[in-house]
Write a protein that holds these residues in place. Sequence first.
Motif, PDB file in Angstrom:
ATOM      1  N   ALA A 145      32.696  40.408  41.757  1.00 27.49           N
ATOM      2  CA  ALA A 145      33.233  40.978  40.241  1.00 27.49           C
ATOM      3  C   ALA A 145      33.693  39.878  39.482  1.00 27.49           C
ATOM      4  O   ALA A 145      32.983  38.578  39.377  1.00 27.49           O
ATOM      5  N   VAL A 160      33.571  45.228  40.323  1.00 27.68           N
ATOM      6  CA  VAL A 160      34.237  44.938  41.136  1.00 27.68           C
ATOM      7  C   VAL A 160      33.988  46.029  42.883  1.00 27.68           C
ATOM      8  O   VAL A 160      34.046  47.029  42.671  1.00 27.68           O
ATOM      9  N   SER A 176      39.645  39.991  41.941  1.00 27.81           N
ATOM     10  CA  SER A 176      39.841  40.812  40.129  1.00 27.81           C
ATOM     11  C   SER A 176      40.881  40.038  40.031  1.00 27.81           C
ATOM     12  O   SER A 176      40.869  39.329  38.131  1.00 27.81           O
TER      13      SER A 176
END
Length: 225
Positions: A145, A160, A176
């Motif tokens: 990510a 992501v 995330s």
Amino acid sequence: MTDLDRPVWATLAHAPQLAEGGELAKRYRRDVNMFASARDDSDESTAALAGLLHPGDTVYVLQVPVIRIPSGLTLAREAQGVQMVATHSIDAEDGPDGIVVLGDAEAAEMLALATLTEPGPFLERTHTMGRFIGVRIDGRLAAMAGERMRFPGFTEVSGVCTHPDFRGRGLARRLSSVVANNIQQRGDQAFLHAWTSNRAAITLYEKLGFEFRTDVRVAVLKRQP
């Protein structure tokens, strides 16, 4: 109208090292990303956008306003997305596998993972748009990510994705959260985009602390060879 309504333009206007174009329209350098944007929806700006494409070129346009198709370009695809913003502090989630910072040395692996999982346009130099992190499992890049669009006060969580062999372990959520937390620690507000149809991703981001801000339009424009 805010910068969030036209985030590609807002980013490129503040990142000349990543941009091609002029005062009316800009696109990312061709090895960095496929997004482009007109400054506004005037005839002059949309014509300038069309002028950035060579024969056979394709660009993505992402914005809140209705997308005008410039003369000379064709609409190859269109879709609806959502824009979400972090509305409170997001804690970085820990996990058993160490998180590594990704860069030039991992560029080929990142591109391969993004090509397989399709988190959005991702090219050989997309990783230079911001800080990217990942998780390795048994020596393989299992998930990643990072950051994509960025302008004063805001940074986008993007890229992501998780390799199919490692899904179901919460890696996307974990990465995330770390990216969003890092953005907030810098004093920016984290935001992101997801396809309207991707309810699983939207639900994940809602649980992290992101809230729906607005619908966004996405168009893939092409100049014929």
